[in-house]
Design a protein around this motif. Structure first.
Motif, mmCIF file in Angstrom:
data_model
loop_
_atom_site.group_PDB
_atom_site.id
_atom_site.type_symbol
_atom_site.label_atom_id
_atom_site.label_comp_id
_atom_site.label_asym_id
_atom_site.label_seq_id
_atom_site.Cartn_x
_atom_site.Cartn_y
_atom_site.Cartn_z
ATOM 1 N N THR A 1 -3.971 -0.864 7.402
ATOM 2 C CA THR A 1 -3.032 0.218 6.949
ATOM 3 C C THR A 1 -4.065 1.638 7.194
ATOM 4 O O THR A 1 -3.179 2.795 7.007
ATOM 5 C CB THR A 1 -2.823 0.361 5.474
ATOM 6 N N ASP B 1 0.708 -1.245 -0.024
ATOM 7 C CA ASP B 1 0.114 0.132 0.053
ATOM 8 C C ASP B 1 0.918 1.147 -0.057
ATOM 9 O O ASP B 1 1.838 1.200 0.532
ATOM 10 C CB ASP B 1 -1.045 0.032 1.212
ATOM 11 N N VAL C 1 3.810 1.904 2.490
ATOM 12 C CA VAL C 1 3.263 1.114 3.861
ATOM 13 C C VAL C 1 3.418 -0.479 3.337
ATOM 14 O O VAL C 1 2.852 -0.837 2.596
ATOM 15 C CB VAL C 1 2.126 1.670 4.263
#
Length: 260
Positions: A156, A88, A174
Motif C-alpha cells: 500500500t 487501509d 485502499v
C-alpha cells in the motif's frame, strides 16, 4: 431404719424430677439472647432504638445519581467483535482535503462532466478477465504498461507514489496497491473504494486528466465504466475502472504509468 429411708426417698424424689426437667444455666442464657435478637423481649434496653429504626426504614435513593452507577464497569459490546482486518485508508493531502468527497470540486482542474460512453467497451472485458492487479496491468494495450507489469511489487506504500495528476480520490479506502520501478518503469496500480457515486468519481478524474494534458475516452458496459487515455509529451498513460459494489460503494481500479 426402713421408715427413715422411705421418708428420705420421698423427700429426694421431687428434687430429682426438678433436676431432670431444668436446663443448664448456659442454655438458659442462649435462649434469652435469641429472644432478644428476635425481638421477643421489648422491655428495658433489650433493643437499640436507633439501630432498629435504621433497619426498618426504607432505603433512600437519589434519582439524580442512579444513572452514574457503575460508570467504570466493563460493559459488553453493542455488537459482536469482528476478526476481519479493515482495509487501509490513506488520508488525502491538505489540498485534497478541501475537495468534497462527492466530487464537486478539485484542487487542480476541477470536476468536469464526462462525455457519454462511446461504442463498445473492450476494456470492460479486460477487467472481467483479470483476477489480480498484475493481470489487469499486463493486459493493457500500452506496451510500457504491460511490460512493466511483470515487475510489480505489492504494498500500500505505492499509493503515496501515484502521479501528481492522478491522485487517490478523496475519502478512498485502499484495498490493494502495487508498483514497479525497475528498468525505468513508473507503473502504479491501486484498487480502492469510495462512498461517492460512479458519476461523481469519473467526473472528478475527467477534470484532472484533461487539465493535465491527457486524452480521455469513456467506455461503458452496463454498470461498468472505464476512463482511459495517454499523454504524448512523455508517454504517460492511465486507465480507470469503476463499478458499483454490492454494499453500495464505488469500486475503482487505477492503472497509471509515469508515477513518481
Amino acid at each position: 431404719m426402713a421408715i427413715t429411708l422411705r421418708n428420705l426417698a420421698w423427700t429426694l424424689a421431687p428434687l430429682a424430677l426438678a433436676a431432670c426437667g431444668s436446663k443448664p444455666a448456659a442454655d438458659s442464657n442462649i435462649d434469652s439472647l435469641d429472644a432478644e435478637l428476635a425481638g421477643g423481649n421489648t422491655t428495658g434496653n433489650s433493643r437499640d432504638p436507633a439501630m432498629m429504626s435504621a433497619l426498618q426504614d426504607q432505603i433512600m435513593v437519589d434519582p439524580a445519581l442512579t444513572g452514574q452507577a457503575n460508570n467504570d464497569a466493563v460493559r459488553p459490546p453493542q455488537q459482536p467483535y469482528s476478526g476481519a482486518t479493515p482495509p487501509d485508508s490513506v488520508a488525502p493531502s491538505k489540498a485534497e482535503s478541501a475537495t468534497l468527497a462527492d466530487g464537486t470540486g478539485s484542487s487542480s482542474g476541477g470536476s468536469k462532466p464526462t462525455p457519454a460512453p462511446s461504442g463498445d467497451c473492450p476494456q470492460c472485458k479486460i477487467k472481467r478477465d483479470s483476477v489480480t492487479l498484475g493481470a489487469l496491468a499486463r493486459r493493457q494495450a500500452d506496451k510500457r504498461t504491460s511490460g512493466c507489469a511483470r515487475g510489480l511489487r505489492y504494498s500500500t506504500a505505492w499509493v503515496e507514489r501515484l502521479p501528481a495528476d492522478l491522485p487517490l480520490y478523496p475519502d478512498a479506502r485502499v484495498d490493494e496497491a502495487a508498483g514497479a520501478t525497475d528498468g525505468g518503469c513508473s507503473l502504479r496500480v491501486v484498487s480502492f473504494s469510495t462512498g461517492a457515486s460512479i458519476q461523481n468519481v469519473i467526473d472528478w478524474y475527467y477534470g484532472r486528466v484533461t487539465a493535465a494534458g491527457y486524452t480521455a475516452e469513456h467506455q461503458a458496459d452496463g454498470g461498468q465504466h472505464v476512463l482511459g487515455g495517454v499523454r504524448g509529451k512523455d508517454g504517460g498513460a492511465y486507465v480507470i475502472y469503476l463499478e458499483k459494489r454490492g454494499d453500495g460503494r464505488t469500486e475503482v481500479d487505477l492503472v497509471a504509468n509515469n508515477g513518481n
